[in-house]
Write a protein that holds these residues in place. Structure first.
Motif, PDB file in Angstrom:
ATOM      1  N   ASN A 291       1.161  -8.029   3.313  1.00  0.00           N
ATOM      2  CA  ASN A 291       0.327  -6.844   3.132  1.00  0.00           C
ATOM      3  C   ASN A 291       0.686  -6.092   1.856  1.00  0.00           C
ATOM      4  O   ASN A 291      -0.187  -5.655   1.098  1.00  0.00           O
ATOM      5  CB  ASN A 291       0.482  -5.917   4.338  1.00  0.00           C
ATOM      6  CG  ASN A 291      -0.544  -6.195   5.417  1.00  0.00           C
ATOM      7  OD1 ASN A 291      -1.570  -6.822   5.163  1.00  0.00           O
ATOM      8  ND2 ASN A 291      -0.286  -5.729   6.620  1.00  0.00           N
TER       9      ASN A 291
ATOM     10  N   GLU B  59      -1.596  -5.542  -1.570  1.00  0.00           N
ATOM     11  CA  GLU B  59      -1.861  -4.210  -2.110  1.00  0.00           C
ATOM     12  C   GLU B  59      -1.466  -4.127  -3.581  1.00  0.00           C
ATOM     13  O   GLU B  59      -2.174  -3.521  -4.397  1.00  0.00           O
ATOM     14  CB  GLU B  59      -1.114  -3.146  -1.305  1.00  0.00           C
ATOM     15  CG  GLU B  59      -1.725  -2.841   0.043  1.00  0.00           C
ATOM     16  CD  GLU B  59      -3.176  -2.408  -0.042  1.00  0.00           C
ATOM     17  OE1 GLU B  59      -3.482  -1.488  -0.844  1.00  0.00           O
ATOM     18  OE2 GLU B  59      -4.011  -2.981   0.670  1.00  0.00           O
TER      19      GLU B  59
ATOM     20  N   LYS C  90      -4.139  -5.695  -5.634  1.00  0.00           N
ATOM     21  CA  LYS C  90      -5.314  -4.825  -5.734  1.00  0.00           C
ATOM     22  C   LYS C  90      -5.080  -3.709  -6.750  1.00  0.00           C
ATOM     23  O   LYS C  90      -5.980  -3.355  -7.529  1.00  0.00           O
ATOM     24  CB  LYS C  90      -5.643  -4.227  -4.363  1.00  0.00           C
ATOM     25  CG  LYS C  90      -6.125  -5.251  -3.339  1.00  0.00           C
ATOM     26  CD  LYS C  90      -6.280  -4.605  -1.977  1.00  0.00           C
ATOM     27  CE  LYS C  90      -6.590  -5.635  -0.893  1.00  0.00           C
ATOM     28  NZ  LYS C  90      -6.650  -5.010   0.457  1.00  0.00           N
TER      29      LYS C  90
ATOM     30  N   LYS D 223      -6.648  -0.831   4.363  1.00  0.00           N
ATOM     31  CA  LYS D 223      -5.703  -1.871   3.941  1.00  0.00           C
ATOM     32  C   LYS D 223      -5.781  -3.065   4.888  1.00  0.00           C
ATOM     33  O   LYS D 223      -6.430  -3.015   5.922  1.00  0.00           O
ATOM     34  CB  LYS D 223      -4.291  -1.298   3.867  1.00  0.00           C
ATOM     35  CG  LYS D 223      -4.120  -0.221   2.794  1.00  0.00           C
ATOM     36  CD  LYS D 223      -2.684   0.263   2.722  1.00  0.00           C
ATOM     37  CE  LYS D 223      -2.479   1.221   1.553  1.00  0.00           C
ATOM     38  NZ  LYS D 223      -3.296   2.446   1.688  1.00  0.00           N
TER      39      LYS D 223
END
Length: 288
Positions: free
Chosen positions: A128, A132, A135, A228
């Protein structure tokens, strides 16, 4: 200035995710006694769990050799580029400390373009964070800005999972044989959380469905950041996962508004401590 994202194989990223998000992954070494394997290269998930089932001592992982890590840092800082390195928890491996040592051995110009982050996570919760970071890079943030943002949110990335097999908690010293015997006799199963950089048992429940429900209740308590990534996954047990997935979709109404990423097969690091038949979710807690 181009920013490269680099993590290790314990993030359990799929090849499709690596390609889609342009993420670089370096493998860790896995040791079954004196036998050495390279995660995802000379041993895959299937082979790992086959060996785990017969081992008398838990396998260990070691960080990438510093020489190879230095080569990667030099490669990813060519032509003024930056690299953001996100390692698994420093409490589970020496990867973070090795990365810091290698970064600090570089000349000042390159050193300032290597950003090393201790995720305090592993497997899907690490995945995760890495997604992120990718991104943020794609939004145009610099390496330093990505480092600052990931450090500010990493404490919210969590994983909750139900364990059915006590063997590996015993081998890892997290549970006594007598407690495991009682647990197996009474169909009591532990729920674990990746918290504070470690794999920690947080609740004992009686039966699968109560375990699934506790995971839902705990996730509701935390709140889920719907902006998210949200994962559901398992450790080497598609059948157990199908029961878990159905229960979650039938009883966790909040998931109707969440884009759930494809099911993931959790790999070596958490698999070592939790064993097969484990199921769980990974997400970002909602900011309070």
């Amino acid at each position: 200035m181009k920013v490269n994202i680099l993590t290790d194989s314990t993030a359990d990223l799929t090849k499709e995710q690596m390609k889609e998000y342009n993420i670089n992954v370096y493998p860790l070494n896995i040791y079954f006694g004196e036998e050495e394997y390279i995660d995802g290269i000379t041993i895959n998930h299937r082979e790992f769990f086959d060996k785990l089932a017969t081992c008398k001592e838990l396998p260990t992982t070691s960080q990438i050799p510093v020489g190879k890590l230095r080569d990667l840092f030099l490669q990813f800082t060519e032509n003024g580029e930056e690299v953001v390195v996100i390692t698994l928890s420093s409490k589970l491996s020496g990867s973070y400390n090795s990365a810091v040592v290698v970064r600090d051995s570089l000349d000042n110009d390159r050193k300032n373009r290597v950003h090393v982050i201790d995720s305090t996570c592993v497997t899907l919760s690490l995945c995760n964070l890495v997604l992120e970071a990718a991104k943020l890079r794609d939004k145009g943030l610099s390496g330093q800005e990505i480092e600052d943002e990931i450090n500010s949110i990493k404490g919210n990335s969590t994983l909750l999972a139900l364990i059915e097999d006590y063997k590996y908690l015993i081998l890892g010293g997290r549970l006594s044989k007598s407690a495991a015997f009682i647990g197996n006799t009474l169909n009591i199963m532990p729920v674990i959380e990746i918290t504070g950089g470690e794999v920690v048992p947080i609740k004992k429940v009686r039966g699968r469905k109560k375990g699934y429900q506790f995971i839902i209740d705990k996730a509701r308590e935390y709140g889920i950041d719907k902006d998210k990534a949200f994962f559901m996954g398992h450790i080497d047990d598609e059948e157990a996962y199908s029961h878990f997935e159905k229960y979650m979709l039938d009883n966790f109404d909040e998931l109707k508004d969440i884009d759930i990423l494809p099911a993931s097969n959790i790999g070596a690091v958490v698999g070592t401590h939790a064993g097969p038949h484990c199921v769980g979710i990974a997400f970002f807690k909602k900011e309070k």
